[in-house]
Design an enzyme around this catalytic site. Sequence first.
Site, mmCIF file in Angstrom:
data_model
loop_
_atom_site.group_PDB
_atom_site.id
_atom_site.type_symbol
_atom_site.label_atom_id
_atom_site.label_comp_id
_atom_site.label_asym_id
_atom_site.label_seq_id
_atom_site.Cartn_x
_atom_site.Cartn_y
_atom_site.Cartn_z
ATOM 1 N N HIS A 100 0.696 -0.880 -0.308
ATOM 2 C CA HIS A 100 -0.275 0.114 -0.077
ATOM 3 C C HIS A 100 1.152 0.873 0.117
ATOM 4 O O HIS A 100 1.902 0.799 0.403
ATOM 5 C CB HIS A 100 -0.760 0.113 1.218
ATOM 6 C CG HIS A 100 -2.180 -1.510 1.960
ATOM 7 N ND1 HIS A 100 -1.324 -2.283 2.230
ATOM 8 C CD2 HIS A 100 -3.052 -0.999 1.815
ATOM 9 C CE1 HIS A 100 -2.271 -3.064 2.136
ATOM 10 N NE2 HIS A 100 -3.761 -2.858 1.582
ATOM 11 N N ASP A 103 2.309 2.021 3.426
ATOM 12 C CA ASP A 103 2.867 1.244 4.447
ATOM 13 C C ASP A 103 4.350 1.408 3.743
ATOM 14 O O ASP A 103 5.432 1.646 4.492
ATOM 15 C CB ASP A 103 3.272 -0.075 3.865
ATOM 16 C CG ASP A 103 1.691 -1.107 2.926
ATOM 17 O OD1 ASP A 103 0.926 -0.420 3.600
ATOM 18 O OD2 ASP A 103 1.390 -1.831 2.034
ATOM 19 N N HIS A 270 -10.758 -13.866 3.794
ATOM 20 C CA HIS A 270 -11.953 -13.511 3.118
ATOM 21 C C HIS A 270 -12.537 -14.526 2.531
ATOM 22 O O HIS A 270 -14.427 -13.983 2.735
ATOM 23 C CB HIS A 270 -11.979 -12.420 1.881
ATOM 24 C CG HIS A 270 -11.147 -11.383 2.768
ATOM 25 N ND1 HIS A 270 -10.308 -10.046 2.016
ATOM 26 C CD2 HIS A 270 -10.427 -10.999 3.369
ATOM 27 C CE1 HIS A 270 -9.469 -9.852 2.352
ATOM 28 N NE2 HIS A 270 -9.184 -10.035 3.468
ATOM 29 N N ASP A 308 -5.577 -13.799 9.204
ATOM 30 C CA ASP A 308 -4.359 -13.844 7.743
ATOM 31 C C ASP A 308 -3.286 -14.301 8.245
ATOM 32 O O ASP A 308 -2.453 -14.202 8.941
ATOM 33 C CB ASP A 308 -4.488 -12.055 8.335
ATOM 34 C CG ASP A 308 -4.790 -11.409 6.362
ATOM 35 O OD1 ASP A 308 -5.872 -11.892 6.476
ATOM 36 O OD2 ASP A 308 -4.833 -9.936 7.694
ATOM 37 N N ASP A 338 -0.285 -12.089 1.910
ATOM 38 C CA ASP A 338 -0.965 -11.473 2.660
ATOM 39 C C ASP A 338 -1.882 -12.385 4.479
ATOM 40 O O ASP A 338 -2.315 -12.751 4.641
ATOM 41 C CB ASP A 338 -2.373 -10.786 2.306
ATOM 42 C CG ASP A 338 -2.542 -10.164 2.359
ATOM 43 O OD1 ASP A 338 -2.527 -9.155 4.465
ATOM 44 O OD2 ASP A 338 -4.080 -9.254 2.661
HETATM 45 C C1 XLS Z 1 -7.443 -6.467 4.479
HETATM 46 C C2 XLS Z 1 -6.857 -6.817 2.918
HETATM 47 C C3 XLS Z 1 -6.195 -5.641 2.575
HETATM 48 C C4 XLS Z 1 -6.062 -5.656 1.091
HETATM 49 C C5 XLS Z 1 -5.277 -4.618 0.248
HETATM 50 O O1 XLS Z 1 -8.176 -7.168 4.970
HETATM 51 O O2 XLS Z 1 -6.605 -8.003 2.904
HETATM 52 O O3 XLS Z 1 -5.048 -6.196 3.021
HETATM 53 O O4 XLS Z 1 -5.172 -6.655 1.141
HETATM 54 O O5 XLS Z 1 -5.957 -3.535 0.251
HETATM 55 CA CA CA Z 2 -5.573 -9.240 0.833
HETATM 56 CA CA CA Z 3 -7.715 -10.324 5.478
#
Ligand code: XLS
Ligand code: CA
Ligand code: CA
Length: 439
Positions: A100, A103, A270, A308, A338
Amino acid sequence: MTAFPDIPKIEYEGPQSNNPLAFRWYNPEEIVEGKSMREHLRFSIVYWHTFRGTGSDPFGPGTAVRPWDDGSDSVANAQNRARVAFELFEKLQSPYYAFHDRDVAPEGANLRETNANFDAVADVLEEEQQRSGVKLLWGTANMFSNPRFMHGAATSCNADVFAYAAAQVKKALEVTMRLGGENYVFWGGREGYQNLFNTDMKRELDHLGRFFHLAVDYAKEIGFTGNFLIEPKPKEPTKHQYDSDAAACLNFLRQYDLMDHFKLNIEANHATLAGHSMMHELDYAGSQGALGSIDANRGDLLLGWDTDQFPTDYYQTTETMLAILKYGGIAPGGVNFDAKVRRESFEPIDLFYAHIGGMDAFAKGLKIAAAIRADGELQGLVDARYSSWNSGIGAKIEAGAATFADLEAYMLEKGEPTANVSGRQEMLEALINRYLDRC
Ligand code: XLS
Ligand code: CA
Ligand code: CA
């Protein structure tokens, strides 16, 4: 200067190795289905968790020990961190990374200063990419951390915030293009709602559609040819995110005439938050030509949020690789970790153990999936299951050559359908285990 003096370049040692700083399955040059593992997997390491994650949680502050980081928001610290990041990418033999905007570089006192900071760090990223050969899988803009985005970015009730977000994406696209980024991701951080009493959903969705069109127009203007990706997520931080799953994203893209410009970046954690499996989301996106890239991680069965965690489950990586191979591979997307180390895994070396475990799990998943495909037993059973569609009435229906009246006449004549055959689920699950045993 090295940030990881005790860590060598991670090499492949084979499945018998007991060395936690070696690959047991990821052998970059090994050929699977005619391509090297490196080309199939296109691994990518994320900047946010790996270099900005502190291990903080709602109950306590960060725990991570990162000796190279002076903890300040200075540009010099950000530039130094960038050099350290590339040492880790290289030692892990990761061909890609992702970030990002916020970051990699700190925000300044205003947008102008913030953009200048971003450019100053991008100089170092560019230099390090050239030196190491590590490439940018995707860039994105963080439009959810700063308090100005409390109501969302493109879907904010505040038009000025939409304008700020547009300026931010414009800049992030320029930097992504400058660094040769192969994709650009939109994850709708706060593009959703907490309460419908204060929300004009139709207007917010229209604004989001408008925002994406502006991004498409600007990409054309500057000649950015990478893929645009939307990353579905059902909730967190909002109670409902508009891009809740692959189906909702594709419906949105069709509604706003954006299908030609976007694909999806599917994340395992997700998918499960949305009440789906990763395989479901991949199949849904892939079957509509919209599988762009994946965010590789996993959730925790006992925790209901976005944990994550690093993927280590061969069953899940096999499912994922079966879907990726089915749709012809993931390029120009990649397998982007991620994922973050747990708060208790606070030492720098844990970053290596975590990625090695994830890379090995995916390499093994790739091998198992390729073996399943090579034998063709699974596909043969699926083909047989649908064989009634290959000729006779099935072929006629698929060709669009049968009306309701034709089908009624057919069934009146026949009386009852041909007998059904078993779905054989348990046998197939055991078959998958057979390949897990043998690979
Ligand atoms: C958050 C997301 C984020 C995206 C990028 O839950 O996974 O990290 O991958 O903005
Ligand atoms: Ca992500
Ligand atoms: Ca995530």
